[in-house]
Design an enzyme around this catalytic site. Sequence first.
Site, mmCIF file in Angstrom:
data_model
loop_
_atom_site.group_PDB
_atom_site.id
_atom_site.type_symbol
_atom_site.label_atom_id
_atom_site.label_comp_id
_atom_site.label_asym_id
_atom_site.label_seq_id
_atom_site.Cartn_x
_atom_site.Cartn_y
_atom_site.Cartn_z
ATOM 1 N N ARG A 242 -5.445 -1.687 -8.142
ATOM 2 C CA ARG A 242 -5.015 -1.957 -6.771
ATOM 3 C C ARG A 242 -6.189 -2.546 -5.993
ATOM 4 O O ARG A 242 -7.194 -1.871 -5.795
ATOM 5 C CB ARG A 242 -4.501 -0.675 -6.107
ATOM 6 C CG ARG A 242 -3.432 -0.938 -5.049
ATOM 7 C CD ARG A 242 -3.110 0.317 -4.265
ATOM 8 N NE ARG A 242 -4.228 0.665 -3.416
ATOM 9 C CZ ARG A 242 -4.552 1.920 -3.076
ATOM 10 N NH1 ARG A 242 -3.849 2.932 -3.502
ATOM 11 N NH2 ARG A 242 -5.601 2.143 -2.303
ATOM 12 N N HIS A 246 -3.370 0.929 -0.023
ATOM 13 C CA HIS A 246 -2.026 1.352 -0.459
ATOM 14 C C HIS A 246 -0.954 0.730 0.437
ATOM 15 O O HIS A 246 0.059 0.242 -0.027
ATOM 16 C CB HIS A 246 -1.946 2.888 -0.396
ATOM 17 C CG HIS A 246 -0.561 3.426 -0.506
ATOM 18 N ND1 HIS A 246 0.133 3.423 -1.682
ATOM 19 C CD2 HIS A 246 0.273 3.956 0.437
ATOM 20 C CE1 HIS A 246 1.340 3.955 -1.475
ATOM 21 N NE2 HIS A 246 1.448 4.279 -0.197
ATOM 22 N N TYR A 255 -12.286 6.358 -0.250
ATOM 23 C CA TYR A 255 -12.109 6.896 -1.609
ATOM 24 C C TYR A 255 -12.292 5.872 -2.730
ATOM 25 O O TYR A 255 -12.390 6.231 -3.887
ATOM 26 C CB TYR A 255 -10.749 7.597 -1.750
ATOM 27 C CG TYR A 255 -9.523 6.720 -1.542
ATOM 28 C CD1 TYR A 255 -9.038 5.932 -2.579
ATOM 29 C CD2 TYR A 255 -8.836 6.693 -0.331
ATOM 30 C CE1 TYR A 255 -7.906 5.140 -2.405
ATOM 31 C CE2 TYR A 255 -7.719 5.906 -0.147
ATOM 32 C CZ TYR A 255 -7.257 5.139 -1.193
ATOM 33 O OH TYR A 255 -6.144 4.354 -1.021
HETATM 34 C C1 LIG Z 1 8.977 12.023 -3.905
HETATM 35 C C2 LIG Z 1 7.824 11.487 -3.101
HETATM 36 N N1 LIG Z 1 6.700 12.195 -3.015
HETATM 37 C C3 LIG Z 1 5.645 11.725 -2.305
HETATM 38 C C4 LIG Z 1 5.737 10.514 -1.653
HETATM 39 C C5 LIG Z 1 4.550 9.981 -0.851
HETATM 40 N N2 LIG Z 1 3.994 8.820 -1.547
HETATM 41 C C6 LIG Z 1 4.232 7.566 -1.093
HETATM 42 S S1 LIG Z 1 3.506 6.414 -2.049
HETATM 43 C C7 LIG Z 1 2.841 7.563 -3.077
HETATM 44 C C8 LIG Z 1 1.989 7.149 -4.260
HETATM 45 C C9 LIG Z 1 2.739 6.581 -5.409
HETATM 46 O O1 LIG Z 1 1.859 6.043 -6.348
HETATM 47 P P1 LIG Z 1 2.351 5.183 -7.562
HETATM 48 O O2 LIG Z 1 3.560 5.780 -8.183
HETATM 49 O O3 LIG Z 1 1.182 4.973 -8.448
HETATM 50 O O4 LIG Z 1 2.817 3.804 -6.902
HETATM 51 P P2 LIG Z 1 1.936 2.715 -6.114
HETATM 52 O O5 LIG Z 1 2.016 3.085 -4.663
HETATM 53 O O6 LIG Z 1 0.543 2.761 -6.627
HETATM 54 O O7 LIG Z 1 2.604 1.408 -6.402
HETATM 55 C C10 LIG Z 1 3.190 8.851 -2.657
HETATM 56 C C11 LIG Z 1 2.750 10.087 -3.334
HETATM 57 C C12 LIG Z 1 6.950 9.808 -1.738
HETATM 58 N N3 LIG Z 1 7.133 8.620 -1.171
HETATM 59 N N4 LIG Z 1 7.987 10.301 -2.483
#
Ligand SMILES: Cc1ncc(C[n+]2csc(CCOP(=O)(O)OP(=O)(O)O)c2C)c(N)n1
Length: 342
Positions: A242, A246, A255
Amino acid sequence: MIGDGESLPDAAVDGLGPDHLLALYRDLVLLRTYDERSVVYHRQGRIGTYAIFWNHEAMQAGAVFALEDRDWIFPAYRESAIGLLRGMPVSTVLSWWRGHPAGWWNPYDYNVASICVPIATQVPHAVGFAWGSALKGEDRVALAFFGDGATSEGAFHEGATFAGVMKAPVVLFCNNNQWAISTPLSAQTAASNLADKAIGYGIPGVRVDGGDVLAVYEATRDAVARARAGAGPTFIEAVTYRAAPHATADDPSIYVDPERVDEERENECVGRFERYLLRQGVLTEDQAQEVKQDALELMRAGITGAEAEPPADVGLVFEHAYGEPPPSLADDLAELRRVLDA
Ligand SMILES: Cc1ncc(C[n+]2csc(CCOP(=O)(O)OP(=O)(O)O)c2C)c(N)n1
Ligand SMILES: [Mg+2]
């Protein structure tokens, strides 16, 4: 497949001619332009919080290029603009980020499901859709996009288990950008790589360079062919990093290692493919400028279109959640109308 112009040679993908390569380039530039403009529109207060996908374009465009139009895409928020590759208007996607109802499309118009924000929930959706489609005798494959963090979720486990047992014609496409907001991959799992997780579900796991659009295309094309032939699902781990926050609400400076990000940005996926095409003589500098200009104009028209939508009635926030809304909601709505004068 994409070399570095020096010691690492370029390779070609069977079946992809100059027209295909240029179409793929246009897709990449469209997504890149969408993403960069969206960050600007966010800063100008014209769209809400936005999930940046800078350097994810090769995974998105490469995977979709391997699908037929009748195949379905199940995106997460990171793939919010994936519909653009299926002819969805830019204004629709921008409206989604404006929280406007014009941003909700009919999935059957584009064979693109609604964006899932709850992590991994689109995985069982895609698997169920693919299995149902096979039962109906349709020749459709479903592809679910999700992140590295999503592979820790119950919904991923349930979807992958079901896909393996039912031999659903589905591609489970994981963008491993090595972060789940501020959680690094090392804290996400003790597995040495995510593709290994596929073994536990009895499905093949493939690892591919997520910054190489041709490698992503080829891996997805093979997975789609397997699914179409009735051989069941494939898990693809596309490895990237990334190279942006985010989302617009995130400050990764507390971080992330900035040098690692700089390195990644140097080798970002759109420039990498552009240099490949220039080396191959498939693209000229002038053509590249033209493609970028076209995408920019599409974006300008898109934001104008999204901003021309009449404001939605605030009552919509309260609709469609309950068959019989509790009386307190009527009080809340009245209060909202009073505060907003709407
Ligand atoms: C069920 C759930 N738990 C927590 C969140 C909060 N949340 C939003 S984005 C994220 C990180 C997800 O990371 P990843 O699966 O690696 O996807 P990326 O954002 O890196 O594309 C989290 C924990 C959420 N949206 N849904
Ligand atoms: Mg991630």
